[in-house]
Design a protein around this motif. Structure first.
Motif: not given
Length: 242
Positions: A123-130
């Motif tokens: 989820l944190a990766r998704c946030f970072a990638a937009g």
């Protein structure tokens, strides 16, 4: 000699036509499925609802893999199964990640930004990638109506925080591809949607998938909690009894 030249020309023309046609086909949406909690029938039902129109990748850990791979392949034969240990290299650009089932523990951790599990780190990766993230409403824990009011408000606050992060919550996946929303200027004005709810108890959490202006039809004997009425009023949702 002339035949060979003509044959090569024909091959070039066919290759060019195939390339043009391939470029005209709409690109598939990259869709990742992540299991934040135990794999159960809700996960299977969600996988069965997916379409080959999406490029589906299911992420499972090594312990789950041997137990659930067969169920995944039967429910969604066109999906790719990738181990969580190999997920780091997967691209997130223009993707949609779906959590078919998410416990309250996961919701709380996600809202607080705690990343102590693969599901939370993804989820944190998704946030970072937009990239877009969606929680299936059917996979969220429901209130019984007997919880203390302060506890309910606290949990609803975590859901509101996820919505503020841009996560969608609902029964259906977002229709637009990630990063390509329909401009407001070109959308047509539509009549307010009318939705029938068959639940015996309607809580504030049940209202999350509905947009402002929705008319929610409930049964004559449906119990509408006070929090649901407040949430409906604040979000512009009309509750009518049939």
């Amino acid at each position: 000699m002339a035949y060979d030249t003509e044959k090569k020309l024909e091959d070039l023309i066919l290759r060019a036509i195939r390339q043009v046609l391939a470029e005209q086909l709409p690109a598939k949406r990259r869709l990742y499925v992540v299991f934040a909690d135990a794999f159960d029938c809700r996960c299977v039902n969600f996988l069965r609802s997916l379409s080959p129109a999406d490029d589906v990748t299911v992420l499972v850990d090594e312990i789950q893999a041997e137990q659930v791979r067969c169920d995944i392949e039967q429910a969604c034969p066109f999906a790719s199964v990738v181990l969580t240990s190999q997920a780091r290299s997967l691209p997130l650009t223009d993707s949609l990640t779906v959590y078919p089932v998410a416990s309250r523990d996961f919701v709380v951790k996600a809202a607080l930004g705690l990343a102590d599990t693969f599901a939370a780190r993804w989820l944190a990766r998704c946030f970072a990638a937009g990239s877009a993230v969606h929680l299936q409403l059917s996979g969220l824990a429901r209130f019984t109506g007997r919880e203390p009011a302060a506890y309910v408000q606290q949990i609803l606050g975590y859901y509101r925080k996820l919505l503020e992060y841009g996560i969608t919550i609902g029964h259906h996946l977002p229709q637009e591809k990630a990063g390509n929303p329909v401009p407001a200027a070109v959308t047509e004005k539509k009549a307010p949607p009318v939705v029938t709810c068959q639940d015996k108890v309607l809580t504030a959490a049940d209202l999350y998938p509905y947009d402002k202006g929705t008319i929610l039809l409930v049964g004559a004997h449906t119990v509408v909690t006070s929090f649901a009425r407040e949430a409906a009023l604040s979000r512009g949702i009309e509750i009518r009894r049939t």
